[in-house]
Every structure is written in structure tokens, then in C-alpha cells.
Design an enzyme around this catalytic site. Sequence first.
Site, short mmCIF file in Angstrom:
data_model
loop_
_atom_site.label_atom_id
_atom_site.label_comp_id
_atom_site.label_asym_id
_atom_site.label_seq_id
_atom_site.Cartn_x
_atom_site.Cartn_y
_atom_site.Cartn_z
N GLU A 138 -11.54 7.96 5.53
CA GLU A 138 -11.26 8.57 6.85
C GLU A 138 -9.77 8.56 7.18
OE1 GLU A 138 -13.45 10.13 8.67
OE2 GLU A 138 -15.20 9.60 7.45
N LYS A 195 -7.18 8.63 5.11
CA LYS A 195 -6.44 9.65 4.35
C LYS A 195 -6.78 11.05 4.85
CE LYS A 195 -6.46 7.26 -0.14
NZ LYS A 195 -6.87 7.45 -1.53
N THR A 206 -13.23 10.49 0.63
CA THR A 206 -14.14 10.08 1.71
C THR A 206 -13.44 9.07 2.62
OG1 THR A 206 -14.98 8.36 0.26
CG2 THR A 206 -16.29 10.38 0.38
N LYS A 219 4.07 6.98 10.63
CA LYS A 219 3.64 6.76 9.24
C LYS A 219 3.68 8.08 8.45
CE LYS A 219 0.02 5.00 6.23
NZ LYS A 219 -1.33 4.50 6.06
N GLY A 242 -6.40 -0.58 4.92
CA GLY A 242 -6.08 -1.16 3.60
C GLY A 242 -4.99 -2.22 3.64
N ASP A 276 -4.58 10.15 -5.62
CA ASP A 276 -4.86 8.80 -6.10
C ASP A 276 -3.65 7.97 -5.75
OD1 ASP A 276 -6.89 7.15 -7.48
OD2 ASP A 276 -5.17 6.63 -8.71
#
Length: 199
Positions: A12, A14, A10, A177, A155, A71
Site C-alpha cells: 500500500e 508503494k 500489493t 519523502k 518498513g 524491486d
Amino acid sequence: MNKTIVFASTNEGKIREVKEMLEPMGYTILSLKDLNLEVTHPEDAETFEGNSKIKAEDIASKCDYPVLSDDSGLMIDALDGFPGVHSARWMEGHSYDEKNQVLIDMLKDKPNKKASYVTVITYLDKKRGIEKCFLGTNNGEIASTIDPNPINGFGYDPVFYSYDLKKTFSQATPEEKDACSHRGRAIKDVAKFLSTLED
Ligand code: IMP
């Protein structure tokens, strides 16, 4: 071949990154929000691979599409890999500005500021009996201050200085990136693998 894949996230940031990399190959990427699904199994494994598989298997049991899950997290050398698999959940309820400042403070007296972003992406296609994991990393270090004017990212990006880009991820364009990030590298391997599957 069914060119639709569910990305079990969920986040956004990623989702945008995965779409940017796989949609040009003709894949349609659906997010959990698109399908009104959520991961309900606790992400309680002690490794990125373990948690990535938990997410993929949970979502694959709730839909008919192949699933990608990731993950990921930040591993800081001088803190024995912390926050690692706990990157999303430690200091829950606090902002990333607060978490980033705590990391800077924890490293204040440590000469070694090296850190890596790590991801494990799982591709799970139950119909074909495929479950495969892809590792991606990006090496860098924790900056001594939080980027005061981040232009992109999310993050930990405002404190993650990437050795590849020679700037923080928060100063990188999405293209810069994607080209070297942990997820970008793992997704490139996913894309290579998908291109070997027969229709
Ligand atoms: P996950 O969604 O359970 O994989 O948690 C990943 C954690 O690591 C979250 O706290 C993210 O903010 C952080 N993280 C992973 N990849 C990145 C990235 O590319 N930039 C910034 N933070 C990231």
C-alpha cells in the site's frame, strides 16, 4: 496513448507513492489488487534489476496493460549490502520493529552506519516492445534507536536517517519523502521517459 499502467505491487505504501507521482500526469495506476492478479514467479534473482524484471514480465504476461514494477530494499555498507534483495524476506514472520532492532544491534559496534535505499523500477510495454529499468537511491544511515513516534512511512523508515532530509523517513511528510526517496527519484525518471513516448 493508453494512459493506464499496472503497478505490480500489493504494498500500500508503494502504491500510494507511485499514484501520487504519476496520476497528476494523467495516468491511471491500477494495482494488482484492482486486477486480482499476483506475481507467481519466484523473486529469486540476486539483483534488484533481476527481480524487478521478473515481476514486470510475470504481470505483463497476465494482462494487456503496460506494467511498472519495483524491486527495492535497504543496503547497509558495514553489512556488505545486507539485507539488500532480501529486505522483504529475511526474518520472515517478524515485525519491522523486530527487524529494525536486529539491524541496530548488528551495527552496535560498527562505526560506519551508512546505508542506502535502492530501487530499480522496470517499465514494460509489450505492445511497443519497450523494457527499460530506472535506478533510484537515497543515502543515509541507520539510527541508533527506532523512531518511537513515527508519523509516516513503513518498513525500515523508522531507522533510516536520510541525509537529504536530515531526519528519519518516518518523520517525513509524504511530499518530503517523494521528493528525494529512492522510488521518488526513479519514478521521476520514469515520468520523464513516459513523457517522451508518442500517443
Ligand atoms: P520488495 O517489495 O520486494 O521490493 O521489497 C522491498 C523491501 O524493502 C520491503 O521489505 C520494504 O519494506 C523495504 N522497502 C523498500 N522501500 C522502502 C521504503 O521506502 N521504506 C521502507 N521500507 C522500504
